[in-house]
Design a protein around this motif. Structure first.
Motif, short mmCIF file in Angstrom:
data_model
loop_
_atom_site.label_atom_id
_atom_site.label_comp_id
_atom_site.label_asym_id
_atom_site.label_seq_id
_atom_site.Cartn_x
_atom_site.Cartn_y
_atom_site.Cartn_z
N THR A 16 -0.59 -1.43 6.82
CA THR A 16 -1.23 0.88 7.26
C THR A 16 -2.16 0.69 6.97
OG1 THR A 16 0.03 1.44 5.38
CG2 THR A 16 1.39 0.71 7.24
N SER A 17 -3.21 -0.27 6.43
CA SER A 17 -4.46 0.48 5.95
C SER A 17 -5.35 0.86 7.05
CB SER A 17 -5.42 -1.30 4.99
OG SER A 17 -5.14 -2.12 6.09
N GLY A 18 -5.35 0.42 8.39
CA GLY A 18 -6.02 1.15 9.41
C GLY A 18 -4.88 1.61 10.53
N CYS A 19 -3.96 2.39 9.90
CA CYS A 19 -3.28 3.27 10.66
C CYS A 19 -3.45 3.90 11.10
CB CYS A 19 -1.80 2.32 10.29
SG CYS A 19 -0.55 4.09 11.61
N ARG A 20 -4.10 4.83 11.60
CA ARG A 20 -4.18 6.23 11.34
C ARG A 20 -3.43 8.00 11.96
NH1 ARG A 20 -8.76 3.55 11.19
NH2 ARG A 20 -10.64 4.16 9.82
N CYS A 21 -2.40 7.73 11.30
CA CYS A 21 -1.15 8.45 11.22
C CYS A 21 -1.34 10.05 10.05
CB CYS A 21 0.04 7.48 11.36
SG CYS A 21 0.38 6.75 10.10
N SER A 22 -2.38 10.10 10.05
CA SER A 22 -2.06 11.17 8.98
C SER A 22 -2.15 12.94 9.59
CB SER A 22 -3.54 11.26 8.33
OG SER A 22 -4.49 11.48 9.35
N LYS A 23 -1.94 12.54 10.91
CA LYS A 23 -2.12 14.14 11.42
C LYS A 23 -0.28 14.40 12.26
CE LYS A 23 -3.34 15.21 15.54
NZ LYS A 23 -3.95 15.96 16.57
N SER A 24 -0.18 13.30 12.22
CA SER A 24 1.18 13.03 12.93
C SER A 24 2.43 13.36 12.25
CB SER A 24 1.24 12.07 13.76
OG SER A 24 0.91 11.70 14.75
N PRO A 47 1.58 8.10 -0.10
CA PRO A 47 1.15 6.93 -0.67
C PRO A 47 0.44 6.14 0.90
CG PRO A 47 2.22 6.71 -1.76
CD PRO A 47 3.12 7.41 -0.78
N PHE A 48 1.36 5.59 1.74
CA PHE A 48 0.67 4.75 2.43
C PHE A 48 0.37 4.84 4.16
CE2 PHE A 48 5.17 3.36 0.96
CZ PHE A 48 4.38 2.75 -0.13
N VAL A 49 0.26 7.02 4.13
CA VAL A 49 -0.44 7.59 5.38
C VAL A 49 -1.84 7.44 4.80
CG1 VAL A 49 -0.05 9.83 6.66
CG2 VAL A 49 1.42 8.08 6.27
N PHE A 50 -1.68 8.34 3.42
CA PHE A 50 -3.46 8.79 2.76
C PHE A 50 -4.24 7.83 2.15
CE2 PHE A 50 -0.57 12.89 3.80
CZ PHE A 50 -2.16 14.09 4.54
N PHE A 51 -3.18 6.50 1.58
CA PHE A 51 -4.14 6.23 0.49
C PHE A 51 -4.11 4.69 1.35
CE2 PHE A 51 -2.07 9.69 -1.96
CZ PHE A 51 -3.52 10.34 -2.90
N ARG A 52 -3.85 4.83 2.61
CA ARG A 52 -3.79 3.61 3.13
C ARG A 52 -3.92 2.59 2.87
NH1 ARG A 52 -7.88 4.26 6.83
NH2 ARG A 52 -7.49 6.46 7.55
N LEU A 53 -2.46 2.66 1.55
CA LEU A 53 -1.84 1.65 0.61
C LEU A 53 -0.82 0.68 2.05
CD1 LEU A 53 -0.40 2.91 -2.11
CD2 LEU A 53 -2.48 1.16 -2.22
N ASP A 54 -0.68 -0.91 2.29
CA ASP A 54 0.20 -1.39 2.48
C ASP A 54 1.69 -1.58 2.03
OD1 ASP A 54 -2.12 -2.34 4.17
OD2 ASP A 54 -2.45 -4.21 3.14
N ILE A 55 2.22 -1.64 2.87
CA ILE A 55 4.05 -1.74 2.36
C ILE A 55 3.94 -3.32 2.80
CG2 ILE A 55 6.35 -0.83 3.25
CD1 ILE A 55 4.82 1.13 4.69
N GLY A 56 3.87 -3.73 1.19
CA GLY A 56 4.31 -4.88 0.98
C GLY A 56 6.00 -5.36 0.52
N ARG A 57 6.75 -6.44 0.02
CA ARG A 57 8.08 -6.72 0.32
C ARG A 57 8.58 -5.92 -1.36
NH1 ARG A 57 5.54 -10.70 1.91
NH2 ARG A 57 7.28 -11.79 3.85
#
Length: 321
Positions: free
Chosen positions: A95-103, A292-302
């Protein structure tokens, strides 16, 4: 045995339809120059939320409004904890390249508005008008973003289209008839598969003495979240994290704003005390878990996937108890 066989058939239809919808949505975005995220927030999200709408309206018409509310609240919780958790255990969601913060912020606002209206005690036509008005604003914003993106793409000539061409399953030369076919198969197959699965799973549950309230918050909620799960699993396997997250965020907004909003047009939905004391707050906590995944771009791992899935298991256990 027939309910079990039909439940399996419904699941197969869901998986195939989810794959078709992802292919259609991604290639539609590639052909018209709209980001896959925006397409997933509209076409994909609305298509995968169709089962919730059908079940909620039917529940009010047959004088079971508690099932309608439990379906939406339970589905939103399952959408985040289960629909994000299970795919993350299969394949890391980058999700590091996903820009969906506004949504995502829009989804949080929709959740807060929904909870505030719930404390009125009943979702009536006035509450429905507020929810549908918020939906109209969200859609207007999404289409404005799409229009601006197409204009910018024309100026820059390339950018996002190139990125989508590298995505597995994206074909810049796919003919329009094939794109439309994928979308239609997905949009028709998802509610059909969910309807077959939920109807027969409900029969199985009732034969085992499970109450209507529990069915609404767990079995029906999970069943109607299976389209989102099927779509998100396929998106994760195709390395399309923006479609996966966008699908969940868009579906949750559609569930809160459109489904309950439209359902109030056919009847009022009273809010039981249990929702005010527990289930609505679990839904809000699950929504906040995506920060954490939306604003800090952390990948959602296993490990994150396991944690989210276990959290949902704990929630279902508490509801069953």
């Amino acid at each position: 045995m027939m309910p079990w066989i039909l439940s399996g058939l419904g699941l197969v239809i869901l998986l195939l339809a989810g794959d078709a919808l992802v292919k259609g949505a991604v290639n539609l975005s590639l052909r018209v120059g709209i980001p896959a995220l925006i397409v997933s927030l509209t076409i994909v999200a609305f298509g995968t939320s169709a089962p919730e709408l059908l079940i909620s309206v039917n529940a009010v018409l047959v004088d079971k409004p508690g099932l309608a509310l439990g379906n939406v609240v339970g589905s939103n919780t399952a959408n985040i904890l289960l629909v994000i958790g299970i795919p993350a255990m299969i394949s890391v969601l980058h999700t590091s390249g996903c820009r969906c913060s506004k949504s995502y912020i829009q989804m949080l606002l929709a959740t807060v508005v929904f909870i505030a209206l719930a404390f009125r005690g009943t979702f009536d036509i006035l509450a429905g008008a507020v929810l549908l008005g918020a939906l109209a604003l969200m859609l207007a914003d999404a289409f404005r973003d799409a229009r601006n993106h197409r204009r910018d793409a024309a100026i820059k000539a390339l950018s996002d289209a190139d990125g989508l061409e590298d995505v597995e399953g994206a074909d810049p030369d796919m003919p329009w008839w094939q794109i439309v076919t994928f979308l239609v198969l997905g949009l028709v197959g998802l509610p059909l598969g969910a309807d077959i699965l939920v109807d027969n799973a409900s029969i199985i549950a009732e034969r085992n003495g499970i109450s209507e309230a529990v069915i609404g918050l767990t079995l029906v909620a999970v069943g109607t979240s299976l389209p989102e799960l099927a779509t998100t699993v396929m998106a994760a396997l195709r390395k399309q994290a923006d479609v996966a997250l966008g699908n969940v965020i868009g579906s949750n907004m559609f569930n809160l704003l459109a489904i309950i909003g439209m359902t109030t047009l056919v009847g009022d939905i009273p809010v039981d005390q249990e929702f005010l004391e527990f289930d609505l707050w679990v839904m809000l906590a699950a929504s906040l878990a995506l920060i954490p995944f939306v604003f800090f771009r952390l990948d959602i791992g296993r490990l994150w996937g396991i944690a989210l899935t276990l959290a949902y298991g704990a929630y279902v256990t508490i509801v069953l108890i």
